[in-house]
Design an enzyme around this catalytic site. Structure first.
Site, PDB file in Angstrom:
ATOM      1  N   LYS A  89      -0.456  55.595   5.230  1.00  0.00           N
ATOM      2  CA  LYS A  89      -0.304  55.527   3.860  1.00  0.00           C
ATOM      3  C   LYS A  89       1.123  55.337   3.745  1.00  0.00           C
ATOM      4  O   LYS A  89       2.387  55.385   4.506  1.00  0.00           O
ATOM      5  CB  LYS A  89      -0.531  56.744   3.443  1.00  0.00           C
ATOM      6  CG  LYS A  89      -1.984  57.942   3.951  1.00  0.00           C
ATOM      7  CD  LYS A  89      -2.955  58.283   3.812  1.00  0.00           C
ATOM      8  CE  LYS A  89      -3.770  58.507   4.256  1.00  0.00           C
ATOM      9  NZ  LYS A  89      -4.766  60.026   3.842  1.00  0.00           N
ATOM     10  N   TYR A 140     -11.510  56.971  -2.563  1.00  0.00           N
ATOM     11  CA  TYR A 140     -11.276  58.170  -2.404  1.00  0.00           C
ATOM     12  C   TYR A 140     -12.427  58.690  -3.185  1.00  0.00           C
ATOM     13  O   TYR A 140     -12.773  60.266  -3.587  1.00  0.00           O
ATOM     14  CB  TYR A 140     -10.635  58.452  -2.841  1.00  0.00           C
ATOM     15  CG  TYR A 140      -9.182  58.618  -1.407  1.00  0.00           C
ATOM     16  CD1 TYR A 140      -9.703  59.406  -0.162  1.00  0.00           C
ATOM     17  CD2 TYR A 140      -7.641  58.278  -1.303  1.00  0.00           C
ATOM     18  CE1 TYR A 140      -8.646  59.459   1.071  1.00  0.00           C
ATOM     19  CE2 TYR A 140      -6.889  58.108  -1.032  1.00  0.00           C
ATOM     20  CZ  TYR A 140      -8.009  58.731   0.819  1.00  0.00           C
ATOM     21  OH  TYR A 140      -6.679  58.340   2.217  1.00  0.00           O
ATOM     22  N   PHE A 171      -7.362  68.653  -5.593  1.00  0.00           N
ATOM     23  CA  PHE A 171      -5.768  67.920  -5.494  1.00  0.00           C
ATOM     24  C   PHE A 171      -6.597  66.338  -5.410  1.00  0.00           C
ATOM     25  O   PHE A 171      -5.566  65.632  -5.199  1.00  0.00           O
ATOM     26  CB  PHE A 171      -6.163  67.966  -3.559  1.00  0.00           C
ATOM     27  CG  PHE A 171      -7.201  67.102  -2.941  1.00  0.00           C
ATOM     28  CD1 PHE A 171      -7.413  66.436  -2.469  1.00  0.00           C
ATOM     29  CD2 PHE A 171      -7.952  68.607  -2.361  1.00  0.00           C
ATOM     30  CE1 PHE A 171      -8.555  65.706  -1.309  1.00  0.00           C
ATOM     31  CE2 PHE A 171      -8.832  68.641  -1.347  1.00  0.00           C
ATOM     32  CZ  PHE A 171      -9.347  66.741  -1.441  1.00  0.00           C
ATOM     33  N   ARG A 206     -10.540  57.775  15.038  1.00  0.00           N
ATOM     34  CA  ARG A 206     -10.292  59.609  14.517  1.00  0.00           C
ATOM     35  C   ARG A 206      -9.297  60.709  15.562  1.00  0.00           C
ATOM     36  O   ARG A 206      -8.947  60.889  15.363  1.00  0.00           O
ATOM     37  CB  ARG A 206     -11.300  59.787  13.788  1.00  0.00           C
ATOM     38  CG  ARG A 206     -12.469  59.162  12.789  1.00  0.00           C
ATOM     39  CD  ARG A 206     -11.992  59.318  11.642  1.00  0.00           C
ATOM     40  NE  ARG A 206     -12.355  61.095  11.122  1.00  0.00           N
ATOM     41  CZ  ARG A 206     -12.144  61.324   9.950  1.00  0.00           C
ATOM     42  NH1 ARG A 206     -11.607  61.074   8.368  1.00  0.00           N
ATOM     43  NH2 ARG A 206     -12.349  61.938   9.054  1.00  0.00           N
ATOM     44  N   THR A 254      -7.020  66.089  10.202  1.00  0.00           N
ATOM     45  CA  THR A 254      -6.870  66.471   8.807  1.00  0.00           C
ATOM     46  C   THR A 254      -5.045  67.340   8.475  1.00  0.00           C
ATOM     47  O   THR A 254      -4.485  66.626   7.361  1.00  0.00           O
ATOM     48  CB  THR A 254      -8.024  66.505   7.679  1.00  0.00           C
ATOM     49  OG1 THR A 254      -9.048  65.329   7.820  1.00  0.00           O
ATOM     50  CG2 THR A 254      -7.259  66.240   5.485  1.00  0.00           C
ATOM     51  N   ARG A 256      -1.373  62.110  13.314  1.00  0.00           N
ATOM     52  CA  ARG A 256      -0.727  63.183  12.685  1.00  0.00           C
ATOM     53  C   ARG A 256       0.116  64.546  13.488  1.00  0.00           C
ATOM     54  O   ARG A 256       1.123  65.285  13.177  1.00  0.00           O
ATOM     55  CB  ARG A 256      -2.142  63.683  12.225  1.00  0.00           C
ATOM     56  CG  ARG A 256      -3.001  62.840  11.109  1.00  0.00           C
ATOM     57  CD  ARG A 256      -4.175  62.815  10.202  1.00  0.00           C
ATOM     58  NE  ARG A 256      -4.004  62.635   8.833  1.00  0.00           N
ATOM     59  CZ  ARG A 256      -5.757  62.231   8.944  1.00  0.00           C
ATOM     60  NH1 ARG A 256      -6.383  62.815   9.672  1.00  0.00           N
ATOM     61  NH2 ARG A 256      -5.578  61.540   8.079  1.00  0.00           N
ATOM     62  N   ASN A 291      -0.288  63.221   5.147  1.00  0.00           N
ATOM     63  CA  ASN A 291      -0.615  62.521   7.049  1.00  0.00           C
ATOM     64  C   ASN A 291      -0.714  61.657   7.314  1.00  0.00           C
ATOM     65  O   ASN A 291      -1.279  60.897   8.309  1.00  0.00           O
ATOM     66  CB  ASN A 291      -1.778  64.127   6.882  1.00  0.00           C
ATOM     67  CG  ASN A 291      -3.636  63.076   5.880  1.00  0.00           C
ATOM     68  OD1 ASN A 291      -2.488  62.596   5.193  1.00  0.00           O
ATOM     69  ND2 ASN A 291      -4.317  63.799   5.928  1.00  0.00           N
ATOM     70  N   HIS A 325      -4.527  56.976   7.417  1.00  0.00           N
ATOM     71  CA  HIS A 325      -6.183  57.053   7.198  1.00  0.00           C
ATOM     72  C   HIS A 325      -7.123  56.010   7.637  1.00  0.00           C
ATOM     73  O   HIS A 325      -6.300  55.480   8.191  1.00  0.00           O
ATOM     74  CB  HIS A 325      -6.412  56.528   5.680  1.00  0.00           C
ATOM     75  CG  HIS A 325      -7.895  56.463   5.596  1.00  0.00           C
ATOM     76  ND1 HIS A 325      -8.881  57.297   4.716  1.00  0.00           N
ATOM     77  CD2 HIS A 325      -9.018  55.184   6.279  1.00  0.00           C
ATOM     78  CE1 HIS A 325     -10.176  57.078   5.178  1.00  0.00           C
ATOM     79  NE2 HIS A 325     -10.402  55.218   5.588  1.00  0.00           N
ATOM     80  N   GLU A 342     -14.894  50.117   3.718  1.00  0.00           N
ATOM     81  CA  GLU A 342     -13.571  50.000   3.296  1.00  0.00           C
ATOM     82  C   GLU A 342     -13.102  48.514   3.667  1.00  0.00           C
ATOM     83  O   GLU A 342     -11.925  48.502   2.468  1.00  0.00           O
ATOM     84  CB  GLU A 342     -13.085  51.672   3.815  1.00  0.00           C
ATOM     85  CG  GLU A 342     -13.963  52.415   3.358  1.00  0.00           C
ATOM     86  CD  GLU A 342     -12.827  53.652   3.890  1.00  0.00           C
ATOM     87  OE1 GLU A 342     -12.490  53.527   5.405  1.00  0.00           O
ATOM     88  OE2 GLU A 342     -13.267  55.083   3.752  1.00  0.00           O
TER      89      GLU A 342
HETATM   90  P1  GDP Z   1      -8.993  62.787   6.487  1.00  0.00           P
HETATM   91  O1  GDP Z   1     -10.810  61.993   6.583  1.00  0.00           O
HETATM   92  O2  GDP Z   1      -8.779  63.130   8.272  1.00  0.00           O
HETATM   93  O3  GDP Z   1      -8.425  61.570   5.519  1.00  0.00           O
HETATM   94  O4  GDP Z   1      -9.543  63.940   5.277  1.00  0.00           O
HETATM   95  P2  GDP Z   1     -10.725  64.074   4.063  1.00  0.00           P
HETATM   96  O5  GDP Z   1     -11.363  62.009   3.519  1.00  0.00           O
HETATM   97  O6  GDP Z   1     -11.282  64.918   3.821  1.00  0.00           O
HETATM   98  O7  GDP Z   1      -9.468  63.593   2.792  1.00  0.00           O
HETATM   99  C1  GDP Z   1      -8.901  62.237   2.624  1.00  0.00           C
HETATM  100  C2  GDP Z   1      -7.352  61.995   2.531  1.00  0.00           C
HETATM  101  O8  GDP Z   1      -7.109  63.069   1.257  1.00  0.00           O
HETATM  102  C3  GDP Z   1      -6.446  63.499   3.777  1.00  0.00           C
HETATM  103  O9  GDP Z   1      -6.593  62.557   4.401  1.00  0.00           O
HETATM  104  C4  GDP Z   1      -5.139  63.573   2.938  1.00  0.00           C
HETATM  105  O10 GDP Z   1      -4.494  63.294   2.577  1.00  0.00           O
HETATM  106  C5  GDP Z   1      -6.259  64.108   1.038  1.00  0.00           C
HETATM  107  N1  GDP Z   1      -6.084  65.767   1.039  1.00  0.00           N
HETATM  108  C6  GDP Z   1      -7.840  66.418   1.565  1.00  0.00           C
HETATM  109  N2  GDP Z   1      -7.195  67.590   1.850  1.00  0.00           N
HETATM  110  C7  GDP Z   1      -6.160  67.610   1.005  1.00  0.00           C
HETATM  111  C8  GDP Z   1      -5.409  68.312   0.774  1.00  0.00           C
HETATM  112  O11 GDP Z   1      -6.324  69.892   0.620  1.00  0.00           O
HETATM  113  N3  GDP Z   1      -4.993  69.147  -0.376  1.00  0.00           N
HETATM  114  C9  GDP Z   1      -4.117  68.111   0.031  1.00  0.00           C
HETATM  115  N4  GDP Z   1      -2.750  67.156  -1.514  1.00  0.00           N
HETATM  116  N5  GDP Z   1      -4.799  66.664   0.120  1.00  0.00           N
HETATM  117  C10 GDP Z   1      -5.925  66.722   0.883  1.00  0.00           C
HETATM  118 MG    MG Z   2     -12.085  60.422   5.295  1.00  0.00          MG
END
Ligand code: GDP
Ligand code: MG
Length: 160
Positions: free
Chosen positions: A20, A60, A68, A96, A102, A113, A123, A126, A137
């Site tokens: 990212k 996304y 968010f 992962r 996350t 992370r 973080n 991805h 993707e």
């Molecule tokens: P990942 O698969 O571990 O990347 O997590 P998710 O698919 O749940 O979310 C995608 C991305 O959205 C995360 O990696 C974060 O960059 C962002 N994100 C998720 N939850 C939050 C949150 O509560 N706040 C903010 N600011 N970003 C979030």
């Molecule tokens: Mg995800």
């Protein structure tokens, strides 16, 4: 099933890994690529890319209803990202694990992370969450011809 038959049935998967904008800005590109390389997965696609808003929104789209979401789209489009396709048996779940939880405060030390981030909103990396999403993707982020099929010379030293 005999164990050798089970092993031969293991599916080769593809996953989309993206450094990212914070990872790029912080000079973590080499470090992050290195972790997947050293693990033994195969790199099949790699580019530096400025993500347009529309692509970020499609990537996304599952999170569209989250509060968010606008911040997330702003974050992902805030600077160049590094797009990667990686291939291997079990690569989706393994990547992962290498990436970690996350929320970086929950991510184990030794994960990307866990080692390099402190906030969910920054973080660093991805990784696709299923083989289906890996394919989806890679299809979104790479054009025809940008993902290369090749055989690493070290293949026999990684798998019996
Ligand atoms: P990942 O698969 O571990 O990347 O997590 P998710 O698919 O749940 O979310 C995608 C991305 O959205 C995360 O990696 C974060 O960059 C962002 N994100 C998720 N939850 C939050 C949150 O509560 N706040 C903010 N600011 N970003 C979030
Ligand atoms: Mg995800």
């Amino acid at each position: 099933f005999l164990p050798h038959l089970v092993a031969s049935m293991e599916q080769v998967e593809e996953t989309y890994i993206m450094i990212k904008p914070d990872g790029v800005q912080r000079g973590l590109v080499g470090e992050i690529i290195s972790r997947f390389e050293k693990k033994g997965f195969k790199l099949t696609g790699l580019k530096l890319f400025q993500c347009p808003q529309e692509l970020a929104e499609v990537h996304y789209e599952e999170l569209k209803s989250k509060s968010f979401f606008p911040k997330l789209i702003g974050y992902i489009t805030s600077g160049p990202v590094v797009c990667m396709a990686w291939e291997g048996v079990g690569v989706v779940a393994s990547a992962r694990k290498l990436i970690g939880s996350t929320n970086p405060l929950d991510a184990a030390p030794g994960t990307i992370r866990g080692d390099f981030a402190v906030q969910t909103g920054r973080n660093v990396v991805h990784g696709s969450d299923s083989p289906e999403n890996g394919k989806r993707e890679i299809g979104l982020w790479f054009k025809e011809g940008e993902v290369i099929q090749w055989t690493p010379a070290i293949a026999p030293w990684l798998k019996e």
